[in-house]
Design a protein around this motif. Structure first.
Motif, PDB file in Angstrom:
ATOM      1  N   ILE A  83      -3.130   5.363  -0.626  1.00 40.39           N
ATOM      2  CA  ILE A  83      -3.845   5.967   0.044  1.00 40.39           C
ATOM      3  C   ILE A  83      -3.205   7.535  -0.066  1.00 40.39           C
ATOM      4  N   ILE A 113      -2.234   7.390   9.897  1.00 44.23           N
ATOM      5  CA  ILE A 113      -1.311   6.500   9.357  1.00 44.23           C
ATOM      6  C   ILE A 113      -1.424   5.256  10.343  1.00 44.23           C
ATOM      7  N   MET A 163       3.566  -1.426   3.895  1.00 41.98           N
ATOM      8  CA  MET A 163       3.273  -0.211   3.770  1.00 41.98           C
ATOM      9  C   MET A 163       4.508   0.657   3.227  1.00 41.98           C
ATOM     10  N   VAL A 190      -8.186   2.428   3.408  1.00 40.42           N
ATOM     11  CA  VAL A 190      -7.789   1.221   2.691  1.00 40.42           C
ATOM     12  C   VAL A 190      -9.038   0.160   2.376  1.00 40.42           C
ATOM     13  N   VAL A 216       1.377   5.105   0.594  1.00 38.20           N
ATOM     14  CA  VAL A 216       0.851   6.075   1.458  1.00 38.20           C
ATOM     15  C   VAL A 216       1.696   7.305   0.918  1.00 38.20           C
ATOM     16  N   VAL A 239      -7.664  10.359   1.840  1.00 40.97           N
ATOM     17  CA  VAL A 239      -8.119  10.540   3.251  1.00 40.97           C
ATOM     18  C   VAL A 239      -8.567  12.347   3.546  1.00 40.97           C
ATOM     19  N   ILE A 271      -4.126   3.142   8.947  1.00 40.39           N
ATOM     20  CA  ILE A 271      -3.594   2.570   7.658  1.00 40.39           C
ATOM     21  C   ILE A 271      -3.049   1.422   7.946  1.00 40.39           C
ATOM     22  N   GLN A 272      -2.045   1.444   8.894  1.00 41.60           N
ATOM     23  CA  GLN A 272      -1.170   0.486   9.412  1.00 41.60           C
ATOM     24  C   GLN A 272      -1.892  -0.736   9.720  1.00 41.60           C
ATOM     25  N   CYS A 290      -3.307  -2.372   6.867  1.00 41.24           N
ATOM     26  CA  CYS A 290      -2.463  -3.199   6.005  1.00 41.24           C
ATOM     27  C   CYS A 290      -2.193  -4.548   6.536  1.00 41.24           C
ATOM     28  N   GLY A 338      -8.288   6.124   8.704  1.00 40.89           N
ATOM     29  CA  GLY A 338      -7.156   5.589   7.840  1.00 40.89           C
ATOM     30  C   GLY A 338      -7.700   4.168   7.359  1.00 40.89           C
ATOM     31  N   GLU A 339      -8.260   3.540   8.277  1.00 42.53           N
ATOM     32  CA  GLU A 339      -8.568   1.935   7.952  1.00 42.53           C
ATOM     33  C   GLU A 339      -9.658   1.887   6.764  1.00 42.53           C
ATOM     34  N   VAL A 399       0.777  -0.965   0.115  1.00 39.64           N
ATOM     35  CA  VAL A 399      -0.077   0.098  -0.022  1.00 39.64           C
ATOM     36  C   VAL A 399       0.604   1.226   0.074  1.00 39.64           C
TER      37      VAL A 399
END
Lengths: 341, 341
Positions: free
Chosen positions: A129, A89, A103, A312, A71, A156, A92-93, A96, A308-309, A69
């Motif tokens: 993202i 983030i 990432m 994704v 970013v 985002v 996002i993490q 992922c 963030g989630e 992914v």
DNA sequence: AGTAAGCCATGAAACGTTTCGATAAAGCCA
DNA sequence: TGGCTTTATCGAAACGTTTCATGGCTTACT
């Protein structure tokens, strides 16, 4: 320049040791059918013994799909110390991890003329993202490129162009409403507003919401009650004196970001103003720091991690589902009552 | 599942358009010699027109060298909200930019039996920064593997095994000295200490420094003056009451991390203790939050950003220089006087 | 017993590069 | 001008995978 020297074990090594074709090993490693259970078992065992690990780079070269992914974040030398982004983030993490992706971080050097699409191609990234807060630059072309090439992406914070894209943002109108209702409930009728970055999506939206609602809710209308910052600590510190200097001071101040609120707080303290006794103060975001300042800042929480989630999630869906329509997710904000009001 | 659909332009496309062999284009793109200036010029122009971007994945497959720095961090679900690490990462990020590398994040899932080396192989990473604070697990084997295969790596925060490796850490003895000298200068002789994670490198080192120096400097010696936390906010909040409950209370408290200090601060405030009037409080790290708490926390600054940068520098050097000896960099800490003492 | 249908396993081709040995062209010297 | 060296360009092989068409072997059915 050194290289990896001890040869690393490849799929062919495993195949040779097992006495089969390397394509068979590939089938096993990818859990595909058409391999007899006993052979599968045996190959798995051998692979394991030899410490085989698939080379993801080779894999993505051929499949043209990465397990990464990307970013992309704004070009800010100290991006990583801004907790607002960090929380995004962090989300996002988590996502992922859920999807078993790695990432990768980029700050686009647009001076070099790199476009988002080129970036994705360079690194074989099919999932991007875009964490963006500044729409000074027109992104239409970038977006078209990404779409044309089937790269999945989400923004985002709302994307403000007219294209339909995945984006995850917060319901600013609702956030501002929560804030104002809280202040009004405490008797405030004269509320100063520190607005955010005019080139962002959230800045104008919150300003707009403030103007609309403050009228509708019967608050004092006064040009001077609105001052203009850019979301940063410094701008809050710089702009709040204008509010304090009004003939008729506001009894409460609402900043469109926590950083500005904290900046304002510092400036007010310096003038010996007590919060919330003399003036109530309210922020927006729930940055990490807001809980630690004194008095702890009452603020509107954005579910940044969740945002963030979800970003994704959206991108993954638009990659996997054949006719996925670009979607805008508007998250509900939440009032966090602390000590500053 | 969708794929990149519009064919993307490859080195071969450029070659065809220019009427040359693709290997020639490769030479040009890599700025190698043996290509006539005019041809080089022409190819460059065409490549540019066609929007050619090298496919870094294919490149690293063959060269076995990636353009990626792998950052491996502890398995902590909310790693990214811990500003301590963030500042380190911020430094790593700057360095990556300097060396024109991308940054890739991993949290090693050791339950899956992944080793550091396997990680590097899987992603063709030849440069790893290991941000580690917990040495519960023995890393000797991992380190040997990395060395054997010529992967360059550095630790941020000292590596405590006996192998010689690149690592960047802070001079804890000096940091504790600065703290104690400051407190002593203000008349304190009875100082409580909240120790950090015993499985980290810094925890025991700071504890040790405290014990040694407090004796040498003639401070009150009393078993009860040392309590044991683990660097987290919660542990500070949990442990400080033990100090406050002593028959003879300390007049100052020194926490081995800012997070613990802030936790302690909260607990003390809850008991109506005024800082620094009743008890002085001192932290260690200079986390972002420490400047925002009230009173602002006097602390020992670690140059975290710089440490991240240097870690990358070291790794790059050990990759490029034939006989580079693994190096430990010990950074000087600095006293930040704020309001809590 | 003969044949159709599955199932297994294989080998070759492909992904986009870099590298390297080979070849052709050009330059140099006597 | 002939022979030799240097330079410019090319083509093939390789990197570690996945994919796919092919074919051998079983099995099952008539």
């Amino acid at each position: 320049m050194k290289r990896f020297d001890k040869a690393s074990v490849t799929i062919k090594d495993v195949a040779k040791r097992a006495g089969v074709a390397h394509s068979t090993v590939s089938l096993v490693m990818n859990d595909r059918e058409h391999v007899s259970p006993k052979l599968r078992e045996r190959i798995l065992k051998i692979a394991n013994e030899m410490g085989y690990m698939p080379n993801i780079v080779a894999r993505s070269l051929i499949s043209k799909k990465s397990a990464t992914v990307g970013v992309v974040f704004p070009e800010n030398p100290h991006f990583f110390t801004m907790t607002y982004f960090l929380m995004v983030i962090d989300g996002i993490q988590s996502a992922c991890k859920k999807y078993d992706k790695a990432m990768m971080f980029f700050s686009l050097d647009q001076t070099k003329g790199e476009s988002y699409y080129q970036l994705s191609r360079k690194w074989l990234i099919d999932l991007m993202i875009i964490v963006n807060i500044d729409y000074t630059r027109d992104l239409s072309k970038d977006i078209q490129d990404l779409k044309d090439h089937g790269i999945a992406f989400s923004f985002v914070t709302k994307y403000i162009g007219k294209e339909k894209v995945n984006s995850v943002c917060v319901d600013n109108l609702e956030g501002v409403r929560l804030a104002l209702e809280h202040l009004i409930a405490q008797g405030h009728r004269r509320i100063g507003f520190i607005s955010g970055n005019p080139n962002s999506a959230d800045g104008p939206e919150r300003l707009n919401a403030f103007q609309t609602l403050s009228k509708k809710m019967g608050l004092d209308q006064d040009e001077g009650l609105i001052v203009y910052g850019d979301f940063t600590f410094e701008s809050g510190e710089r702009e709040v004196p204008k509010l304090l200097g009004l003939k008729k001071r506001p009894t409460a101040i609402f900043a469109a970001s926590d950083y500005m609120a904290i900046g304002a707080m510092r400036a007010m303290k310096a003038q010996g103003i007590s919060i919330p006794k003399d003036i109530a103060l309210m922020g927006f975001d729930n940055s990490l720091e807001s809980a630690y300042v004194e008095p702890a800042l009452t603020t509107i929480r954005q579910p940044l991690q969740e945002m963030g989630e979800k970003a994704v999630d959206l991108a993954i869906r638009s990659l996997n589902e054949e006719n996925f329509e670009p979607t805008t997710l508007i998250m509900k904000p939440e009032l966090l009552k602390r000590q500053s009001c």
